[in-house]
Design an enzyme around this catalytic site. Sequence first.
Site, short mmCIF file in Angstrom:
data_model
loop_
_atom_site.label_atom_id
_atom_site.label_comp_id
_atom_site.label_asym_id
_atom_site.label_seq_id
_atom_site.Cartn_x
_atom_site.Cartn_y
_atom_site.Cartn_z
N PRO A 90 0.81 -1.23 0.00
CG PRO A 90 -0.54 -1.39 1.90
CD PRO A 90 0.56 -2.06 1.17
CD GLU A 117 -0.52 -5.88 10.98
OE1 GLU A 117 -0.36 -4.68 10.68
OE2 GLU A 117 -1.62 -6.38 11.23
NE ARG A 155 -7.77 -4.55 -21.23
CZ ARG A 155 -8.07 -3.53 -22.01
NH1 ARG A 155 -7.31 -2.46 -21.99
NH2 ARG A 155 -9.10 -3.57 -22.82
CG ASP A 170 -9.42 0.45 -23.83
OD1 ASP A 170 -10.59 0.51 -24.23
OD2 ASP A 170 -8.80 -0.61 -23.67
#
Length: 245
Positions: A90, A117, A155, A170
């Site tokens: 994160p 953790e 992709r 896109d």
Amino acid sequence: MSKFDIVSIFPGMVKAPLAEGVVGRAIGRGLLDVSVHDLREFTTDRHRVVDDMPFGGGPGMVMKPEPFFAAVDHIRRERGMPDAIVLTSPDGDRFAHRDAVRLSGLGHVVLLCGRYEGVDERVREHLATEAMSIGDYVLSGGELAALVMLDAIARLVPGVVGDDESVKLDSFAGGLLDYPQYTRPAVFQGLEVPAVLLSGHHAEIARWRRREALARTRARRPEMLESAALGADDRELLREIEGGG
Ligand code: SAH
């Protein structure tokens, strides 16, 4: 061919989504080579322990470094030298389209999935070549993050999406959000499709789509316009949009 290795304590969780859809088909066609490794295979103790208590105390468990280092050693031996080793985290760099482009240009990417953790910092400092986050929220593990990144990277590998042209159109690829899409029926519960799309005038349709892409990028993601490659026609369309026309 693009090669990927994913290291996780839940290999089944990673493998299931790889069996279907665009990525599943690309693996089946030999365009992608994806190998999923069970981190526990790289432990040396009888109980196959991958976590331990944090030094310094505090809640939860931390993933031990040795199994990750052993897994990457195995990958180097059996699958070749990776070009990037990405730790999911994160607090990593925020994964975006430009990272998908960059990583899709490499031949071999390893993705490491944490749990609990998180992972002993030595993995990030001395094994991973980079740390990536998929957004400002905490997942219970890196598996979904690795799959999100793999999907976005895959992709962009030529041939994976049947129509390479559609990938270029896109959202983000051209620096703008995508234009709105419609399909049949032309009238659904009294709701009509924009008439220009039924007109058959290709130039007018292209102009309308470009205008819509510019208008929604301006409304929803104005900062994207600053780095988008805009032509004179785009600037005129933007003036029209700003004028409320
Ligand atoms: N204590 C950590 C969270 C650990 S979550 C912290 O507060 O930062 C457990 C694992 O899930 C992480 O090691 C990572 O591999 C994965 N993970 C969680 N959220 C993520 C995110 N937003 N992006 C990428 N990986 C994530």
